[in-house]
Design an enzyme around this catalytic site. Structure first.
Site, short mmCIF file in Angstrom:
data_model
loop_
_atom_site.label_atom_id
_atom_site.label_comp_id
_atom_site.label_asym_id
_atom_site.label_seq_id
_atom_site.Cartn_x
_atom_site.Cartn_y
_atom_site.Cartn_z
N GLY A 102 0.81 -1.21 0.00
CA GLY A 102 0.00 0.00 0.00
C GLY A 102 0.85 1.26 0.00
CG PHE A 103 0.27 6.16 0.43
CD1 PHE A 103 1.31 6.68 -0.32
CD2 PHE A 103 -0.32 6.96 1.40
CE1 PHE A 103 1.78 7.98 -0.09
CE2 PHE A 103 0.12 8.25 1.64
CZ PHE A 103 1.18 8.76 0.88
CB SER B 225 -6.38 -1.19 7.67
OG SER B 225 -7.72 -0.69 7.73
CE LYS C 96 1.65 -14.41 25.57
NZ LYS C 96 1.96 -15.85 25.40
CE1 TYR D 183 -9.13 2.82 8.21
CE2 TYR D 183 -9.77 5.03 8.90
CZ TYR D 183 -8.79 4.13 8.52
OH TYR D 183 -7.48 4.53 8.44
CE1 TYR E 92 -1.49 -11.00 22.54
CE2 TYR E 92 -3.69 -10.02 22.51
CZ TYR E 92 -2.85 -11.11 22.30
OH TYR E 92 -3.36 -12.31 21.88
NE ARG F 115 -6.34 7.67 0.97
CZ ARG F 115 -5.36 6.89 1.43
NH1 ARG F 115 -4.96 6.98 2.67
NH2 ARG F 115 -4.79 6.01 0.64
#
Length: 328
Positions: free
Chosen positions: A12-13, A77, A107, A147, A161, A188
């Protein structure tokens, strides 16, 4: 031995620019992407590098990486409204199941993990500018909720976590970022305006155009993310440019930059579209010794030149390149 970093959403970007950064800094990079919104062209120049490998994988499924992993950067995402409104379930799953899988990997490997959160956790803010202590004003059941809530859950499970398992975690709240490798059709503001200008179309402004955004050039963003990963701070940090502008004024800047004669046309404002967006970057300045260096005028010139040079390919159907031999 070089340190190894796993970058999800690597095609992605932002993910592809992170791959470049870590290769440049001497890391071994494991890039992972399911290519729903990513594009292998963004990382094709790295395929011959001996310290780079690509894995075609959906992180909502179990994630296995052989050998040691020192750092994980979770950037998988959909990030534009066009994408996450088209694939809402996958957006929720990558923020929840995907994040859970990567935290489990962190972990197992005793790795530090940085997750890409977003200014959208603030929703349509009632506090301006937005500080990290602001809890937000988000519509959980609105169309953008898939989102926004995925990212808010992502932050919650990451901190769980950190507190319960002692995992080293970092959370970046990323504000509007732009630059080369954005998709012209991703919905966008900046690629939408530049794409319309290149096609000779009028520029579409939603609402009255008085809503604000703050745009950070990609080189500045990557530098901030890198500093955050290597810092000792585990709570969220805003990374963005605090130079705020209305969308209407920004459209006028794009028309001036492109030298076009298009008009500005107005359309109804999408539901839950935030009216203000400006980061308070006091923490980034203090903790990361970071602030943006690239002006909007300089960054937009670089971005426009990138799109202008690619316009014949991106505005028309182009020949598909076969990168399949590089997929693991």
């Amino acid at each position: 031995m070089n340190k190894r970093v796993l970058i999800t959403g690597a095609a992605g970007f932002l993910g592809s620019h992170l791959c470049d950064k870590f290769i440049k800094e001497g890391y071994e990079v494991i890039a992972m992407d399911n290519l729903i919104t990513g594009d292998l062209k963004n990382i094709a120049h790295l395929f011959k590098n001996e310290f780079f490998e690509f894995h075609h994988h959906d992180i909502t499924k179990f994630v296995h990486v052989p050998g040691k992993v020192d750092y994980i950067l979770h950037f998988a995402s959909p990030a534009s409204p066009i994408d996450y409104l088209k694939i809402p379930i996958q957006t929720l799953k990558v923020g929840s199941l995907g994040t859970h899988n990567l935290l489990g990997l962190a972990k197992e490997k005793n790795a530090r993990i940085l997750i890409a959160s977003t200014s959208e956790v603030y929703g349509d803010p009632l506090v301006h500018p937005q500080t990290e202590e602001y809890y937000g004003n988000v519509n959980t059941i609105g169309p953008r909720g898939v989102y926004d809530e995925a990212k808010r859950f992502q932050e919650s499970i990451t901190m769980a976590y950190h507190r319960f398992h002692g995992i080293e975690t970092r959370i970046a709240r990323i504000f509007n970022t732009y630059g080369p490798r954005m998709r012209l059709n991703d919905g966008r503001v900046i690629p939408a305006f530049i794409g319309q200008a290149l096609r000779g179309e009028d520029l579409t402004v939603f609402g009255d155009g008085l809503q604000t955004r703050s745009f950070c050039y990609v080189d500045d963003q990557i530098r901030g993310l890198y500093n955050l990963l290597l810092s000792d701070y585990s709570l969220p940090v805003n990374i963005g440019n605090p130079n705020e502008i209305t969308i209407l004024d920004f459209a006028k800047e794009v028309i001036k930059l492109t030298g076009t004669t298009q008009k500005i046309v107005f359309e109804p404002l999408p539901k839950d579209d935030p009216l203000q967006r400006q980061p308070d970057i006091s923490k980034a300045k203090e903790i990361l010794n970071w602030e943006p260096e690239v002006s909007r005028a300089e960054g937009m010139k670089l971005t426009y030149n990138y799109f202008k040079n690619l316009s014949k390919e991106d505005l028309q159907k182009s020949e598909h390149k076969d990168f399949s031999k590089h997929i693991k």
